[in-house]
Scaffold this active site. Structure first.
Site, PDB file in Angstrom:
ATOM      1  N   SER A   1     -27.822  14.494  -5.164  1.00 46.81           N
ATOM      2  CA  SER A   1     -28.446  15.759  -4.805  1.00 46.81           C
ATOM      3  C   SER A   1     -28.071  16.066  -3.366  1.00 46.81           C
ATOM      4  O   SER A   1     -27.701  15.157  -2.609  1.00 46.81           O
ATOM      5  CB  SER A   1     -29.971  15.644  -4.931  1.00 46.81           C
ATOM      6  OG  SER A   1     -30.616  16.740  -4.313  1.00 46.81           O
TER       7      SER A   1
ATOM      8  N   TYR B   1     -38.088  11.014  -3.319  1.00 49.26           N
ATOM      9  CA  TYR B   1     -36.947  11.560  -4.058  1.00 49.26           C
ATOM     10  C   TYR B   1     -35.695  11.523  -3.182  1.00 49.26           C
ATOM     11  O   TYR B   1     -34.635  11.040  -3.613  1.00 49.26           O
ATOM     12  CB  TYR B   1     -37.246  12.996  -4.491  1.00 49.26           C
ATOM     13  CG  TYR B   1     -36.089  13.685  -5.161  1.00 49.26           C
ATOM     14  CD1 TYR B   1     -35.740  13.402  -6.479  1.00 49.26           C
ATOM     15  CD2 TYR B   1     -35.313  14.633  -4.479  1.00 49.26           C
ATOM     16  CE1 TYR B   1     -34.680  14.025  -7.102  1.00 49.26           C
ATOM     17  CE2 TYR B   1     -34.249  15.268  -5.090  1.00 49.26           C
ATOM     18  CZ  TYR B   1     -33.938  14.964  -6.395  1.00 49.26           C
ATOM     19  OH  TYR B   1     -32.871  15.580  -7.008  1.00 49.26           O
TER      20      TYR B   1
END
Length: 246
Positions: A144, A157
């Site tokens: 990401s 995350y």
């Protein structure tokens, strides 16, 4: 066994029941690759595999829990038994339950670590021995843009994506035979915000996705590009985000 040409690969995809995984399966199958789909939602996998095979593509599936090493090994071993080899692993399965650290959503933290980090390691552990033996293979880890920053609403995350980035870099440096690619999507329209985390924060991201999120097909095409390079060419990192992203 001779190495396959760039246009004919056996590709394993985790998290293939929706989002980036599903888009990647559709794109790679259309490119002529054999795709093996894995996820927990076997009903969705069956529907997708049937759709692809009915269209004349090569696809099959198996139920998969990336947090369970035995499940991942069975997924990989089954693919080798059916197809003779694994050329590419797309480590795509992921979760994103957003919250502030002060909320102490420890169960969410552990799930994020188990899926996003341990799941990637399990995938690598399952395919690496055979790839090393053949001296050929390609591991694609989907991270990401959060692998390059730390957001206060998604610290754990981001930490898992930082770790996937480090693992990818280290594995790439370890081998002169295998290809390792890190693919880092920006805001992408998927189901990541549909479960877990703080409801208000998750809702805000869903709104942002409608405004600036990109289609998962863009990530799938980037993955297809890296796979399609000659076997002696490694695309190390790809960052894909919308023009409206910050």
């Amino acid at each position: 066994m001779s190495n396959p040409t760039p246009g004919n690969k056996v590709v394993l995809i985790t998290g293939a029941s929706s989002g980036i995984g599903e888009a990647t399966a559709r794109h790679l199958a259309a490119c002529g690759h054999t795709v093996v789909l894995g996820a927990r939602r076997a009903d969705r996998l069956k529907q997708l595999a049937t759709e692809l095979t009915d269209a004349g593509h090569e696809a099959d599936y198996a139920e998969l829990d990336v947090t369970d090493l035995d499940s991942v090994k069975a997924f990989v071993d089954g693919a080798i038994a059916r197809h003779g080899r694994v050329d590419v692993l797309v480590n795509n399965a992921g979760v994103m339950p957003l919250s502030y650290m002060a909320d102490l959503r420890i169960d969410d933290w552990n799930q994020t670590i188990d899926v996003n980090l341990r799941g990637v390691l399990h995938g690598i552990a399952a395919v690496l021995p055979a790839m090393n033996e053949r001296r050929s293979g390609h591991i694609i880890n989907v991270a990401s843009t959060a692998a390059y920053r730390s957001d206060p609403t998604g610290v754990v995350y981001c930490a898992t994506k930082f770790a996937v980035r480090a693992i990818s870099d280290g594995l790439r440096k370890e081998s002169t035979d295998l290809r390792v690619t890190l693919v880092s999507p920006g805001l992408t329209r998927t189901e990541l915000t549909q479960s877990g985390g703080d409801d208000q924060l998750q809702g805000a991201v869903r709104t942002a996705l409608q405004d600036v999120g990109i289609d998962a097909k863009a990530i799938a095409e980037a993955i297809g590009y890296t796979i399609g390079q000659p076997n002696d060419v490694n695309v190390s990192e790809v960052i894909v985000q919308g023009t409206a992203s910050v």
